[in-house]
Design a protein around this motif. Structure first.
Motif, PDB file in Angstrom:
ATOM      1  N   GLY A 104     -23.528 -48.866   4.541  1.00  0.00           N
ATOM      2  CA  GLY A 104     -24.166 -48.398   5.763  1.00  0.00           C
ATOM      3  C   GLY A 104     -25.643 -48.100   5.604  1.00  0.00           C
ATOM      4  O   GLY A 104     -26.217 -47.382   6.432  1.00  0.00           O
ATOM      5  N   ALA A 105     -26.272 -48.619   4.578  1.00  0.00           N
ATOM      6  CA  ALA A 105     -27.696 -48.366   4.346  1.00  0.00           C
ATOM      7  C   ALA A 105     -28.473 -49.666   4.547  1.00  0.00           C
ATOM      8  O   ALA A 105     -27.971 -50.744   4.272  1.00  0.00           O
ATOM      9  CB  ALA A 105     -27.916 -47.843   2.929  1.00  0.00           C
ATOM     10  N   GLU A 106     -29.690 -49.534   5.023  1.00  0.00           N
ATOM     11  CA  GLU A 106     -30.584 -50.674   5.178  1.00  0.00           C
ATOM     12  C   GLU A 106     -31.572 -50.638   4.018  1.00  0.00           C
ATOM     13  O   GLU A 106     -32.504 -49.841   4.014  1.00  0.00           O
ATOM     14  CB  GLU A 106     -31.318 -50.614   6.518  1.00  0.00           C
ATOM     15  CG  GLU A 106     -30.463 -50.971   7.707  1.00  0.00           C
ATOM     16  CD  GLU A 106     -29.910 -52.397   7.641  1.00  0.00           C
ATOM     17  OE1 GLU A 106     -30.656 -53.316   7.256  1.00  0.00           O
ATOM     18  OE2 GLU A 106     -28.722 -52.572   7.948  1.00  0.00           O
ATOM     19  N   VAL A 107     -31.336 -51.482   3.044  1.00  0.00           N
ATOM     20  CA  VAL A 107     -32.152 -51.504   1.838  1.00  0.00           C
ATOM     21  C   VAL A 107     -32.557 -52.951   1.543  1.00  0.00           C
ATOM     22  O   VAL A 107     -31.757 -53.861   1.664  1.00  0.00           O
ATOM     23  CB  VAL A 107     -31.376 -50.916   0.634  1.00  0.00           C
ATOM     24  CG1 VAL A 107     -32.152 -51.098  -0.659  1.00  0.00           C
ATOM     25  CG2 VAL A 107     -31.066 -49.457   0.858  1.00  0.00           C
ATOM     26  N   GLU A 131     -33.323 -43.488   0.156  1.00  0.00           N
ATOM     27  CA  GLU A 131     -32.595 -43.358  -1.106  1.00  0.00           C
ATOM     28  C   GLU A 131     -31.128 -43.041  -0.845  1.00  0.00           C
ATOM     29  O   GLU A 131     -30.788 -42.205  -0.004  1.00  0.00           O
ATOM     30  CB  GLU A 131     -33.234 -42.281  -1.986  1.00  0.00           C
ATOM     31  CG  GLU A 131     -32.679 -42.273  -3.382  1.00  0.00           C
ATOM     32  CD  GLU A 131     -33.478 -41.407  -4.335  1.00  0.00           C
ATOM     33  OE1 GLU A 131     -32.943 -41.107  -5.407  1.00  0.00           O
ATOM     34  OE2 GLU A 131     -34.617 -41.044  -4.009  1.00  0.00           O
ATOM     35  N   ASN A 132     -30.265 -43.728  -1.582  1.00  0.00           N
ATOM     36  CA  ASN A 132     -28.826 -43.593  -1.415  1.00  0.00           C
ATOM     37  C   ASN A 132     -28.219 -43.377  -2.795  1.00  0.00           C
ATOM     38  O   ASN A 132     -28.249 -44.260  -3.653  1.00  0.00           O
ATOM     39  CB  ASN A 132     -28.260 -44.871  -0.768  1.00  0.00           C
ATOM     40  CG  ASN A 132     -26.803 -44.768  -0.432  1.00  0.00           C
ATOM     41  OD1 ASN A 132     -26.011 -44.330  -1.237  1.00  0.00           O
ATOM     42  ND2 ASN A 132     -26.466 -45.206   0.774  1.00  0.00           N
ATOM     43  N   ALA A 133     -27.653 -42.177  -3.020  1.00  0.00           N
ATOM     44  CA  ALA A 133     -27.106 -41.821  -4.326  1.00  0.00           C
ATOM     45  C   ALA A 133     -25.916 -42.707  -4.698  1.00  0.00           C
ATOM     46  O   ALA A 133     -25.744 -43.080  -5.870  1.00  0.00           O
ATOM     47  CB  ALA A 133     -26.691 -40.353  -4.337  1.00  0.00           C
ATOM     48  N   GLU A 134     -25.099 -43.060  -3.715  1.00  0.00           N
ATOM     49  CA  GLU A 134     -23.932 -43.895  -3.987  1.00  0.00           C
ATOM     50  C   GLU A 134     -24.361 -45.295  -4.440  1.00  0.00           C
ATOM     51  O   GLU A 134     -23.795 -45.858  -5.376  1.00  0.00           O
ATOM     52  CB  GLU A 134     -23.062 -43.978  -2.726  1.00  0.00           C
ATOM     53  CG  GLU A 134     -21.695 -44.550  -2.974  1.00  0.00           C
ATOM     54  CD  GLU A 134     -20.820 -44.501  -1.720  1.00  0.00           C
ATOM     55  OE1 GLU A 134     -19.731 -45.097  -1.779  1.00  0.00           O
ATOM     56  OE2 GLU A 134     -21.220 -43.894  -0.707  1.00  0.00           O
ATOM     57  N   LEU A 135     -25.373 -45.837  -3.787  1.00  0.00           N
ATOM     58  CA  LEU A 135     -25.892 -47.148  -4.176  1.00  0.00           C
ATOM     59  C   LEU A 135     -26.545 -47.079  -5.551  1.00  0.00           C
ATOM     60  O   LEU A 135     -26.380 -47.983  -6.371  1.00  0.00           O
ATOM     61  CB  LEU A 135     -26.890 -47.669  -3.137  1.00  0.00           C
ATOM     62  CG  LEU A 135     -27.495 -49.046  -3.411  1.00  0.00           C
ATOM     63  CD1 LEU A 135     -26.405 -50.113  -3.468  1.00  0.00           C
ATOM     64  CD2 LEU A 135     -28.515 -49.396  -2.334  1.00  0.00           C
ATOM     65  N   ALA A 136     -27.278 -46.012  -5.833  1.00  0.00           N
ATOM     66  CA  ALA A 136     -27.917 -45.835  -7.140  1.00  0.00           C
ATOM     67  C   ALA A 136     -26.862 -45.798  -8.246  1.00  0.00           C
ATOM     68  O   ALA A 136     -27.032 -46.414  -9.304  1.00  0.00           O
ATOM     69  CB  ALA A 136     -28.761 -44.571  -7.154  1.00  0.00           C
ATOM     70  N   ALA A 137     -25.761 -45.112  -8.005  1.00  0.00           N
ATOM     71  CA  ALA A 137     -24.676 -45.049  -8.995  1.00  0.00           C
ATOM     72  C   ALA A 137     -24.037 -46.421  -9.176  1.00  0.00           C
ATOM     73  O   ALA A 137     -23.696 -46.821 -10.296  1.00  0.00           O
ATOM     74  CB  ALA A 137     -23.634 -44.027  -8.559  1.00  0.00           C
ATOM     75  N   LEU A 138     -23.903 -47.146  -8.070  1.00  0.00           N
ATOM     76  CA  LEU A 138     -23.330 -48.494  -8.129  1.00  0.00           C
ATOM     77  C   LEU A 138     -24.213 -49.429  -8.958  1.00  0.00           C
ATOM     78  O   LEU A 138     -23.713 -50.229  -9.755  1.00  0.00           O
ATOM     79  CB  LEU A 138     -23.163 -49.035  -6.707  1.00  0.00           C
ATOM     80  CG  LEU A 138     -22.430 -50.348  -6.594  1.00  0.00           C
ATOM     81  CD1 LEU A 138     -20.967 -50.071  -6.294  1.00  0.00           C
ATOM     82  CD2 LEU A 138     -23.029 -51.203  -5.521  1.00  0.00           C
ATOM     83  N   LEU A 139     -25.536 -49.308  -8.796  1.00  0.00           N
ATOM     84  CA  LEU A 139     -26.456 -50.140  -9.568  1.00  0.00           C
ATOM     85  C   LEU A 139     -26.347 -49.851 -11.065  1.00  0.00           C
ATOM     86  O   LEU A 139     -26.395 -50.765 -11.887  1.00  0.00           O
ATOM     87  CB  LEU A 139     -27.902 -49.920  -9.113  1.00  0.00           C
ATOM     88  CG  LEU A 139     -28.265 -50.355  -7.692  1.00  0.00           C
ATOM     89  CD1 LEU A 139     -29.708 -50.014  -7.391  1.00  0.00           C
ATOM     90  CD2 LEU A 139     -28.018 -51.818  -7.506  1.00  0.00           C
TER      91      LEU A 139
END
Length: 156
Positions: A104-107, A131-139
């Motif tokens: 649900g983020a526009e990155v 900034e999205n913490a969930e996406l950062a963890a996924l990366l």
């Protein structure tokens, strides 16, 4: 270059004369004999440089060819590796953008890669968007991009 020009001019003149002779001879066996003779003269004219050339001039420089081939192979390898790195970076960026969209983020992502044991792996990511913490963890988990190598920017 002058030698090549002179040789080519000689061949063209000879071909012109043979053609003219062919047109001027009467039909029948005389024309067949003239065509045969003209063809032989034209072949001799074309092969004339081989008779006047020094054996040293006809020798191939195989060492130079091998060096040129090796240089071209290295250049091809470098271009191939750069292209592969660019494709991997672009596809990794698209993968990150798809994962962000699923969250649900526009990155928008720009990825750089590094070579590791003969393979290109993601090294850094510049992410444009909130900034999205969930996406950062996924990366970090899926792509191995450490948090300190993830740069978040609000605008592009």
């Amino acid at each position: 270059m002058a030698f090549l020009r002179q040789w080519l001019l000689g061949v063209v003149c000879c071909a012109f004369l043979v053609s003219l002779l062919d047109q001027l001879t009467p039909e029948g066996s005389v024309r067949r004999l003239a065509r045969f003779s003209g063809g032989l003269v034209l072949i001799l004219c074309m092969l004339r440089p081989l008779g006047t050339a020094e054996p040293r001039e006809l020798a191939l420089d195989l060492d130079g060819l091998s060096a040129d081939r090796a240089a071209l192979e290295e250049q091809y390898r470098e271009v191939s590796e750069q292209s592969l790195a660019a494709v991997i970076a672009a596809r990794t960026g698209a993968y990150i953008e798809d994962k962000a969209h699923a969250l649900g983020a526009e990155v928008t992502a720009e990825v750089t890669v590094r070579e590791e044991e003969g393979a290109f792996v993601p090294d850094r990511a510049v992410l444009f968007g909130e900034e999205n913490a969930e996406l950062a963890a996924l990366l970090t988990q899926e792509l191995g991009i450490a948090p300190e190598k993830q740069e978040w920017r609000a605008e592009r």
